[in-house]
Enzyme design. Structure first.
Site, short mmCIF file in Angstrom:
data_model
loop_
_atom_site.label_atom_id
_atom_site.label_comp_id
_atom_site.label_asym_id
_atom_site.label_seq_id
_atom_site.Cartn_x
_atom_site.Cartn_y
_atom_site.Cartn_z
NE ARG A 1 -0.97 5.67 6.66
CZ ARG A 1 -0.32 6.30 7.65
NH1 ARG A 1 0.99 6.32 7.69
NH2 ARG A 1 -1.02 6.90 8.59
N GLY B 1 2.43 -1.37 15.27
CA GLY B 1 3.49 -1.84 16.16
C GLY B 1 3.90 -3.29 15.97
CB CYS C 1 3.12 -18.21 45.41
SG CYS C 1 2.05 -16.82 45.82
CG MET D 1 13.85 -16.83 45.30
SD MET D 1 12.82 -18.10 44.53
CE MET D 1 11.21 -17.59 45.12
CD GLN E 1 -2.33 1.45 2.78
OE1 GLN E 1 -2.32 2.54 3.33
NE2 GLN E 1 -2.84 0.37 3.38
CE LYS F 1 -2.58 9.04 6.20
NZ LYS F 1 -3.97 8.74 5.86
N1 3NM Z 1 -2.59 2.47 10.45
P1 3NM Z 1 4.10 0.46 12.22
S1 3NM Z 1 -1.46 1.94 12.64
C1 3NM Z 1 -0.76 3.16 8.97
O1 3NM Z 1 -4.31 1.46 13.35
C2 3NM Z 1 -1.26 2.68 10.24
O2 3NM Z 1 -5.10 1.87 11.41
C3 3NM Z 1 -2.84 2.08 11.68
O3 3NM Z 1 3.00 1.41 11.60
C4 3NM Z 1 -4.18 1.78 12.20
O4 3NM Z 1 4.01 -0.84 11.52
C5 3NM Z 1 -0.49 2.41 11.36
O5 3NM Z 1 5.39 1.17 11.94
C6 3NM Z 1 0.97 2.52 11.46
O6 3NM Z 1 3.82 0.39 13.70
C7 3NM Z 1 1.65 1.21 11.68
MG MG Z 2 -6.99 7.36 5.56
#
Ligand code: 3NM
Ligand code: MG
Length: 517
Positions: free
Chosen positions: A45, A176, A443, A287, A43, A47
């Site tokens: 992208r 992320g 635990c 621990m 894609q 902006k």
């Molecule tokens: N869209 P990275 S998050 C372009 O949540 C885009 O719709 C998102 O970037 C959404 O892979 C995002 O570097 C950026 O974390 C993702």
């Molecule tokens: Mg958009």
């Protein structure tokens, strides 16, 4: 234009032309390398650039993608997609609406929609989106104005809702995703039969990588392989195990002879007792609650107990670092969500930990397990268990469903323990009430189970059941000893019984009653 049915969404590259991520490098060259490395869909992208620049860039990118038989989509701009002859568009909730975009581009165009919620995803599906981009999974500097961070759990909810609608729509997750979390996230989102993830969408982890081709290759490799903590399952027949007891004893014998490292991150009240239990069964306790040494400790072949006794920003960060370090090498991690439902902070911590790491086994009382499952209206009294209102059958269903959802083993402790790996569910009736009268019995049960998991990774349910039986039968033996009159004498006798049982297992092994693997 590419046929829709031939599109592979597995590794979806989203480009970025900003100084922060692309820098001064050439976008087309970066994408070319990424495509050579195995990206399956791109894609564009951008902006910031004007339409003319975008069309020119898109045409160059199209040459690259067409040469590899993969599609190129354009973010937001239907005009740019039309002018460049791209395969489709990706639109957000604030862009031109899907029905309009479909009219403008026609049925053959690939149209994807960003969805942050079940509602947005279902609407997109009903309006004929070809795929949805679900997220934001993790907060990311690449998209600072992300509307909502929904985590693995939120993403899974969206996938499940789509699946229940029985739509053809494909789904990728975004936000992320990088090389250190992709195996785990892919597993966590694909483990349920009722969810389906068709791919992961990535920006910075490929575009900003030193070598985008290598990065893409590594992603493809990670997506094609189970994470280290899943390992190779062998077919142990647990019903045989139940009727013969032999495999259970074999697990205990292996702990005694292999002396696995028992790494406990637990509260100060319990540390001494947990270390003594670990030694009594043959483990090597440490621990440490320090994140800084967790990576080194994880390499020693043992297992980790994360006991959520202490919840401070530092302890939470340390739990995550340590669990991820064990995940990376396939070392089992037991999660004890102590007092999970007692406070908002603890509920939030459970959510965060489950979002950031995989737990091979989750153990807790009914209130804790209910909280982990996500029923938020359970208010616990304290860290001890409240009065149960559900039947054994309801408990078993909850335990099984949580195990299925998380792809792990779940143990709900109580007078009757319920344990399940999602496929197999058992109850255990052993134990003694004195266990409830000494600190840290829950635990240290975690410690015992973790030791068993470390030596029997091939069947985690069997290993965990061996740990529970070992622990609870030792409690019964201890309580029946002459001179054991209350919690004090019981505590001492319990350590002795664990030690004695362990020696029985080793002796039986030496006698050839069973062969340790
Ligand atoms: N869209 P990275 S998050 C372009 O949540 C885009 O719709 C998102 O970037 C959404 O892979 C995002 O570097 C950026 O974390 C993702
Ligand atoms: Mg958009």
């Amino acid at each position: 234009m590419m046929k829709k049915s031939e599109v592979n969404y597995e590794l979806y590259l989203v480009t970025d032309s900003t100084e922060k991520i692309l820098g001064s490098r050439d976008l087309v060259e970066i994408v070319r390398k990424a495509v050579e490395g195995g990206v399956t869909i791109v894609q564009y992208r951008d902006k910031d650039s004007d339409a003319a620049v975008q069309v020119a860039n898109a045409k160059k990118l199209l040459k690259v993608t067409q040469a590899h038989g993969i599609p190129l989509l354009i973010n937001d701009r239907i005009d740019v997609a039309l002018a460049a002859g791209a395969d489709g568009v990706h639109i957000g909730q604030d862009d031109i609406d899907l029905p309009t975009a479909r009219k403008m581009l026609g049925d053959d165009a690939i149209i994807g929609v960003t969805a942050c919620s079940v509602e947005e995803a279902l609407t997109a599906a009903r309006q004929g989106a070809d795929y949805v981009g679900v997220g934001t999974v993790y907060a990311t500097p690449t998209k600072e104005n992300a509307k909502s961070i929904i985590g693995v759990a939120g993403t899974r909810e969206v996938l499940r809702a789509l699946h229940q609608e029985n739509r053809e729509v494909k789904a990728v997750c975004i936000g992320g995703i990088n090389l250190s979390n992709v195996e785990r996230v892919n597993f966590q989102l694909s483990v349920l039969d009722s969810t389906r993830l068709d791919g992961v969408a990535v920006v910075s982890a490929i575009i900003a990588a030193a070598d985008p081709k290598v990065a893409a290759k590594q992603f493809r490799h990670s997506l094609a392989h189970p994470p280290p903590f899943i390992g190779a399952l062998t077919q142990t027949n647990i019903l045989d195990a139940l009727s013969q007891q032999t495999p259970f004893l074999s697990v205990i014998e292996r702990v005694a002879t292999q002396n696995p490292l028992c790494h406990n991150m637990t509260n100060t009240v319990v540390q001494n007792f947990a270390a003594n239990v670990a030694i009594a069964i043959g483990g090597s306790p440490i621990m440490s609650t320090q994140a800084a040494e967790a990576v080194d400790l994880a390499r020693l072949g043992g297992s980790l107990v994360v006991n959520m006794g202490t919840v401070t920003p530092e302890s939470i960060a340390a739990y995550i670092t340590a669990a991820q370090a064990y995940n990376a090498v396939g070392g089992p991690v037991v999660f004890d969500p102590v007092g999970a439902g007692a406070t908002g902070l603890r509920r939030a911590t459970v959510k965060k930990l489950m979002n950031e790491a995989y737990f091979d086994l989750i153990k807790g009382n009914e209130g804790e397990i209910t909280t982990v499952y996500g029923v938020t209206d359970v208010q616990q009294r304290g860290v001890d268990s409240g009065v149960s209102t559900s039947t054994l059958e309801e408990k078993a269903r909850l335990v099984r469903d949580l195990a299925l959802r998380e792809g792990c083993v779940v143990l709900m402790t109580g007078k009757t323990d319920v344990i399940s790996d999602g496929r197999r569910t058992f109850t255990i009736e052993n134990g003694h009430e004195f266990l409830g009268s000494i600190t840290g019995s829950g635990c240290t049960l975690g410690t015992t189970i973790a030791a068993c998991l470390a030596v029997a990774k091939e069947d985690k349910l069997l290993a965990a059941m061996a740990g529970v039986l070992f622990f609870e039968i030792a409690a019964e033996v201890a309580a029946a000893k002459p001179g054991v009159v209350g919690p004090g004498t019981f505590g001492i006798a319990f350590l002795d019984s664990l030690y004695a049982l362990r020696n029985v297992a080793v002796q039986r092994s030496k006698d050839g009653v069973f062969l340790a693997r």
